[in-house]
Design a protein around this motif. Structure first.
Motif: not given
Length: 357
Positions: A251-255, A261-262, A296-302
């Motif tokens: 969780s601390q590295d997810r962003e 990844l994006s 953008n969707y991957i970056r924002e996990s949408k």
């Protein structure tokens, strides 16, 4: 021990011969039970005789396992005719068991598998990034990877390092140079093998499976430093693939990892093998190319937005399973019942067949 192995070999070799003749994908062995095989996705009884404990003990030992002190092991077995199998040894209710899956040594032509060939061949010529081939066990992920790399082998001069558990296809270096490494034999783990491969001057790295956060992180680092990484995940569709990969990141590295990844993901191809309307199996794929708004969707996990975007059908490089199933049914490759069942939502499938979005 010699007599046991000879007897075991006779039993196993007879089953292998029968499996080969029936084009079986898997052989199931269990102490005290008759053997079974899976042919075109259907489980069948093979013979009448129960497998005795001494035969299973001998087979475990032949695969390098200690039946007294081990409970599970992944191994391999090479039959007398040279056919290779990957083997899972296990115990159930105190009994010895084994599942053998045939490893095809002949790499099929990528044009003959029903894959989106133009998309995959474009992906594997990228200088760097990550390509994910996903699907359930037995959906042909390893075959897709092998055929893609063999196409590259025939068309480009690259150093290709594979890290697999076990090695499923043996490559002959042509234009490209192959270094094939097997987990537990040549390296301790996927993560360690992947980290080590970065010091072997690779252009392309085949990673048999992303199983843990460490491997996922190193795979991103490898792509970031200019390597092309091909890997598999056991995920059923596009949304589950992105979700499972996202959940591997702490969780601390997810962003920060989603940002990577994006930028680094080239594309995802999810596979499903279904009984075809004319016998055998038919491959359907769900895939997307990571461009534009999807980044953008991957970056924002949408993740739902990714699926909605693919479903619009604006880009020929993107396709959902629902559309692939409708197309395969309309062309006569799948029965309506089989495709509807595989869709996961028979009402939506029927609507899609009628052209109702």
């Amino acid at each position: 021990r010699t007599l046991k192995i000879l007897f075991m070999s006779s039993l196993i070799e007879a089953l292998i011969k029968a499996a080969f003749e029936n084009k079986a994908s898997d052989i199931f062995l269990s102490e005290g039970s008759v053997a079974r095989m899976k042919v075109n996705g259907q489980l069948m009884i093979a013979g009448d005789d129960q497998i005795e404990k001494k035969d299973m003990v001998a087979f475990w030992e032949e695969c390098g396992a200690d039946p007294e002190h081990e409970g599970d092991r992944d191994s391999s077995y090479v039959a007398h005719n040279g056919v290779r199998f990957r083997v899972n040894l296990h115990k159930h209710l105190g009994h010895l068991g084994a599942v053998l899956r045939q490893i095809n040594t002949e790499i099929p032509d990528i044009d003959k598998l029903g894959l989106p060939v133009d998309i995959l061949t474009r992906w594997v010529t990228a200088p760097a990034g990550i390509i994910l081939i996903t699907g359930p066990t037995g959906s042909g992920k390893s075959t897709t990877l092998a055929s893609s790399l063999e196409w590259l082998n025939q068309n480009s001069a690259k150093h290709i390092v594979t890290i697999e558990d076990p090695i499923e296809y043996l490559f002959e270096s042509k234009k490209s140079l192959f270094t094939q490494r097997e987990v537990h034999t040549d390296t301790d783990s996927f993560a360690k093998g992947l980290r080590s491969s970065l010091r072997q001057a690779p252009d392309v790295i085949l990673l048999g499976e992303i199983r843990d956060p460490e491997t996922a992180k190193i795979a991103l680092q490898a792509a970031e430093t200019g390597h092309l990484v091909l890997a598999t995940l056991h995920s059923a569709n596009v949304s589950e693939t992105i979700e499972r990969l996202t959940n591997l990141f702490p969780s601390q590295d997810r962003e920060s990892q989603l940002q990577l990844l994006s930028n680094l993901l080239i594309g995802v191809c999810c596979q499903l093998l279904l009984p075809s309307a004319y016998g055998g199996l038919h491959l359907v794929t769900e895939h997307f190319e990571n461009t534009g708004v999807i980044r953008n969707y991957i970056r924002e996990s949408k993740i739902p937005d990714i699926v909605d975007f693919i479903g619009r059908g604006d880009n020929p490089n993107n396709k959902l399973f629902m559309n692939a199933l409708v197309e395969a049914t309309q062309k006569g490759h799948l029965t309506h019942e089989e495709a509807a069942s595989a869709s996961g939502n028979e009402s939506d499938f029927d609507r899609a067949m009628r052209g109702i979005s």
